[in-house]
Design an enzyme around this catalytic site. Structure first.
Site, mmCIF file in Angstrom:
data_model
loop_
_atom_site.group_PDB
_atom_site.id
_atom_site.type_symbol
_atom_site.label_atom_id
_atom_site.label_comp_id
_atom_site.label_asym_id
_atom_site.label_seq_id
_atom_site.Cartn_x
_atom_site.Cartn_y
_atom_site.Cartn_z
ATOM 1 N N ASN A 299 1.047 -1.296 -0.014
ATOM 2 C CA ASN A 299 0.172 0.000 -0.073
ATOM 3 C C ASN A 299 0.783 1.247 0.024
ATOM 4 O O ASN A 299 1.592 1.521 1.133
ATOM 5 C CB ASN A 299 -0.968 0.007 1.317
ATOM 6 N N TRP A 300 0.931 1.760 -1.085
ATOM 7 C CA TRP A 300 1.993 2.945 -1.338
ATOM 8 C C TRP A 300 1.455 4.339 -0.699
ATOM 9 O O TRP A 300 2.128 5.491 -0.577
ATOM 10 C CB TRP A 300 2.335 3.384 -2.741
ATOM 11 N N LYS A 301 0.122 4.342 -0.210
ATOM 12 C CA LYS A 301 -0.447 5.282 0.352
ATOM 13 C C LYS A 301 -0.255 6.760 -0.685
ATOM 14 O O LYS A 301 -0.186 6.481 -1.715
ATOM 15 C CB LYS A 301 0.142 5.667 1.698
ATOM 16 N N HIS B 77 -9.327 1.262 5.174
ATOM 17 C CA HIS B 77 -8.171 1.364 5.694
ATOM 18 C C HIS B 77 -8.145 2.558 7.128
ATOM 19 O O HIS B 77 -9.138 3.448 6.981
ATOM 20 C CB HIS B 77 -7.026 1.965 4.790
ATOM 21 N N GLU C 211 -6.501 4.602 8.026
ATOM 22 C CA GLU C 211 -6.513 6.147 7.721
ATOM 23 C C GLU C 211 -7.835 6.796 6.861
ATOM 24 O O GLU C 211 -7.870 7.969 7.212
ATOM 25 C CB GLU C 211 -5.160 6.376 6.956
ATOM 26 N N GLU D 252 -4.967 -4.695 10.733
ATOM 27 C CA GLU D 252 -3.897 -3.463 11.074
ATOM 28 C C GLU D 252 -4.173 -2.944 12.209
ATOM 29 O O GLU D 252 -5.187 -1.951 12.301
ATOM 30 C CB GLU D 252 -4.032 -2.600 9.843
ATOM 31 N N GLY E 175 2.866 2.452 10.782
ATOM 32 C CA GLY E 175 4.061 3.642 10.612
ATOM 33 C C GLY E 175 4.527 4.173 12.034
ATOM 34 O O GLY E 175 4.947 5.156 11.784
ATOM 35 N N SER F 110 3.603 -1.845 10.361
ATOM 36 C CA SER F 110 5.291 -1.863 10.468
ATOM 37 C C SER F 110 5.917 -3.339 10.031
ATOM 38 O O SER F 110 6.818 -3.746 10.619
ATOM 39 C CB SER F 110 5.931 -1.571 11.872
#
Ligand code: 13P
Length: 256
Positions: free
Chosen positions: A11-13, A98, A100, A170, A176, A216
């Site tokens: 997942n490159w975000k 997600h 976020e 997650e 992160g 992570s």
């Protein structure tokens, strides 16, 4: 037991321009383009999907995923992207809910439910994210949180829907932060998730569903995490932005 093929997704975000994406994908194609011991999925930002799709097209085993989609087929939703727009670019997977998106864009379990339904209707495979926050973990409420996210997120679904869904566990406190859930903690959560799926959707759905761990994941911890019986893959953020790191995760995770 039904064997579950491991699935490792990057997942490159909100990272990588088209030009940067091309460089990364060319490196990955060289290193793992024909890798077949796991399903590999790249989830670039929307603006790089076309470029990545062109590079992956036909020549590799690497699949394309998106990071989000809107549940409506089309219409006045400024800034949003539909399933059909993704399909046209040969996208096959889509990350839904997600943490976020939940935190910054106010997506809740009902949103996740609608988007997952729309993704399935378009024959995209949803990677549905669930996970507890640090205060929820510390208050020992993580089981309740995961259960509610699953029950509400999958409301109205049956075994058929579950067959095309991938769950990503997650824990928000591990994203992160460099703070990974220990393999034992992650396995405990995955077992719990599989049990909830079994109770609600039946033993076959529980045995078949793939549950990725995210938070992570690094080359150093991938092997131990993915050696756990209920951890069927990884959803990798930061470490998927670098070809050497992502390649090492995949190779470590799949080595005997
Ligand atoms: P990190 O691997 O950067 O912790 O991110 C995990 C994640 O959110 C993947 O979706």
């Amino acid at each position: 037991m039904i064997p579950r093929k491991k699935i490792i997704a990057g997942n490159w975000k909100m990272n990588k321009t088209q030009a940067e994406a091309r460089v990364l994908v060319e490196d990955l194609l060289r290193d793992i383009g024909r890798f077949d011991d796991a399903e590999i999925v790249l989830c670039p930002p929307f603006t790089a999907l076309a470029a990545v799709s062109e590079l992956l097209n036909t020549v590799s085993n690497i699949r394309l995923g998106a990071q989000n989609m809107h549940e409506a087929a089309s219409g006045a939703y400024t800034g949003e992207i539909s399933a059909a727009m993704l399909k046209e670019l040969y996208v096959r997977y889509v990350i839904i809910g997600h943490s976020e998106r939940r935190q910054y864009f106010h997506e809740d379990n009902a949103t996740v439910n609608r988007k997952t339904k729309a993704a399935l209707a378009a024959e995209l495979r949803p990677i549905v994210c669930i996970g507890e926050t640090l205060p929820e973990r510390e208050a020992n409420k993580w089981k309740n949180v995961l259960q509610t996210q699953l029950i509400e997120g999958f409301a109205g679904f049956g075994e058929k829907e579950l067959a095309d869904i991938i769950i990503a566990y997650e824990p928000v406190w591990a994203i992160g932060t460099g703070k990974t859930a220990s393999p034992a903690q992650a396995e405990e959560a995955h077992q719990f998730i599989r049990k909830i799926v079994g109770d609600k959707f039946g033993a076959t759905a529980a045995e078949k569903i793939r549950i990725q761990y995210g938070g992570s994941v690094k080359p150093e911890n991938a092997k131990e995490l993915l050696s756990k019986p209920d951890i069927d893959g990884a959803l990798v953020g930061g470490a998927s932005l670098d070809s050497r790191g992502f390649t090492a995760i995949i190779k470590n995770a799949c080595s005997e």
